[in-house]
Write a protein that holds these residues in place. Sequence first.
Motif, mmCIF file in Angstrom:
data_model
loop_
_atom_site.group_PDB
_atom_site.id
_atom_site.type_symbol
_atom_site.label_atom_id
_atom_site.label_comp_id
_atom_site.label_asym_id
_atom_site.label_seq_id
_atom_site.Cartn_x
_atom_site.Cartn_y
_atom_site.Cartn_z
ATOM 1 N N LEU A 102 3.793 -24.010 25.380
ATOM 2 C CA LEU A 102 2.309 -24.225 25.884
ATOM 3 C C LEU A 102 1.679 -23.971 24.566
ATOM 4 C CD1 LEU A 102 2.616 -21.927 29.001
ATOM 5 C CD2 LEU A 102 2.562 -24.517 29.073
ATOM 6 N N CYS A 113 1.887 -24.131 32.933
ATOM 7 C CA CYS A 113 2.914 -23.112 33.011
ATOM 8 C C CYS A 113 3.482 -22.937 34.399
ATOM 9 C CB CYS A 113 2.323 -21.696 32.621
ATOM 10 S SG CYS A 113 3.495 -20.504 32.558
ATOM 11 N N ILE A 131 8.970 -18.410 27.412
ATOM 12 C CA ILE A 131 7.698 -19.133 27.234
ATOM 13 C C ILE A 131 7.276 -18.968 25.718
ATOM 14 C CG2 ILE A 131 5.382 -19.593 27.922
ATOM 15 C CD1 ILE A 131 6.328 -18.853 30.813
ATOM 16 N N ILE A 147 -1.640 -16.531 31.534
ATOM 17 C CA ILE A 147 -0.188 -17.218 31.401
ATOM 18 C C ILE A 147 0.638 -16.189 31.867
ATOM 19 C CG2 ILE A 147 1.349 -17.982 30.162
ATOM 20 C CD1 ILE A 147 -0.821 -19.271 28.247
ATOM 21 N N VAL A 160 7.212 -14.062 27.421
ATOM 22 C CA VAL A 160 6.200 -14.839 26.822
ATOM 23 C C VAL A 160 5.696 -14.506 25.580
ATOM 24 C CG1 VAL A 160 3.773 -15.625 27.433
ATOM 25 C CG2 VAL A 160 5.329 -15.018 29.449
#
Lengths: 183, 340
Positions: A102, A113, A131, A147, A160
């Motif tokens: 992203l 997401c 991610i 997120i 993440v």
Amino acid sequence: MHTDEVSVTDLEAAKLVFAGPVGAGKTTAIRSISDGDPVSTEMPLTDGPMGDKTTTTVALDFATVVLDDGTPLLVYGLPGQDHFSFMRPIVINGAIGVVLLLSGHDEDAPKHCEQWLSSIREIDEDIAIVIGITQSDLAASFSLRPIRDAVRRCGRPVPVFTFDARSRTESAHLIRALLVSAQ
Amino acid sequence: MRIDLRYAALSQDVERRVRLAATALAAHQIRATATDWDGTRCDLLIADASDGYGRHVIGIAKRKAISVLAFGSETDSAVDGVIWLSPRSDVAALATAIRDELAACRPAESTRSPNEDAPSSSRETSGEQQAGAWVTQDVSSGQSTGAALVRLSTDVELVQVDLQATIQGRTIQLLPSKGRVTASSLSDLLSARDHLSGGGWQFERISGRHPSSLSIGASASLDVFYLYGAIRGKSQLPPSPNVRFGLSDWPDLGAAPDLMDALRVVRTLQRGNVLPSEIATMSRLPQQDVTACLWAFEAAGLLTRSGIEPILQTVRPAEPVRQRSGLLGRLAAHFGMKLA
């Protein structure tokens, strides 16, 4: 195929998929970890020929990484556009994991997401996902919280990371996290 | 006021005069440090535009919106938008030029008392503070001793609160609401990071919207910031509480690819409800390294303690992954990690 030709499909191969919206840095990240430049593919237009034009270039990237024992790792970059979503199950099926990228510059990153996590898990509920958020240093107002919240809304937590897709070490670290989370 | 000056491509004699001028700024209540250009953000660059390297550095500084004083010819068309200095400028003239340039690029500063030593980010927020958008409230409570990381983990006034934090004249913004840390320069960020395991910090609670006028020269992951600070000062940190820990969120370790030990600690924490000593044993790491990681993760609000169901405990390894554990090991080895 002639017997003296060797195809990657003849060997035990692993597949890793990079996914995410357009402009997230998939090609850059793939380039940073692969042994050579990724190649793009052309696909037939889904709605049939438009005059003389029968194909369109889709942002499907493909690259290989040869592991130390010679096992090829096939690295795919999914097209980011929604109208190529039909390709997702084709590419994701059998993969060891998905690196979802992203852009930290994208205000809609939390929405993307959720959409991508749902889409990937519809294809393979148990697949390992990590991610990676690119360009977070360029967006002064970037916030990781929305997120992380989006990840929680989608169920099972996943790593993440904010990272620099141009950096081989940081892209490799993302894959390490994928492997750790997959254990 | 604290100022970072950098210089590039100067002759030995000119460099000496610039350093003396930086020292002379103390007469104007300006504490200036003058060091070689290293590519990081600073308050002012002084470079020789008649030199190829100097022009290159000036170009970088201009792209980063750093003020530039340049030696060379004003008619040099290759370099524009800089303040020109004569190579024959003496120390007093250089000090005046530096002071004038700093005043020009920071007009709000000129209205302040010369005795004030507030960090630049505080100065730049003044307009927004008057508008009520950006308010800070001192929550230091007179406590300046104790490791900052420990206080950020245990002091109810500081836990998971957006803070403006100052150490030795350097100010940073700790923003757990965003998972980020910001500062007006990278040097402020790095200097502050190196003091996270020590005392002497002042904290102010931030409320209101982050002001758009705030000069953000550097922004980084808060988790990585805490982690590097904890690792660097691990010998100063007290032992972690002897309770069972789990993870509530994965730390953002993307910008710390060299901290493989942290990934090993996270891997163990994924199991949930583990004691610090068990983490050290399972991850085969020195207890001190585990302690550093735990304080960093605790300060970042990523840990759960015994009695609270760790979210990540529910993670079940996917069946296909287990079947391919050998392949995962080879993959991990290729990307620089050993999977047990």
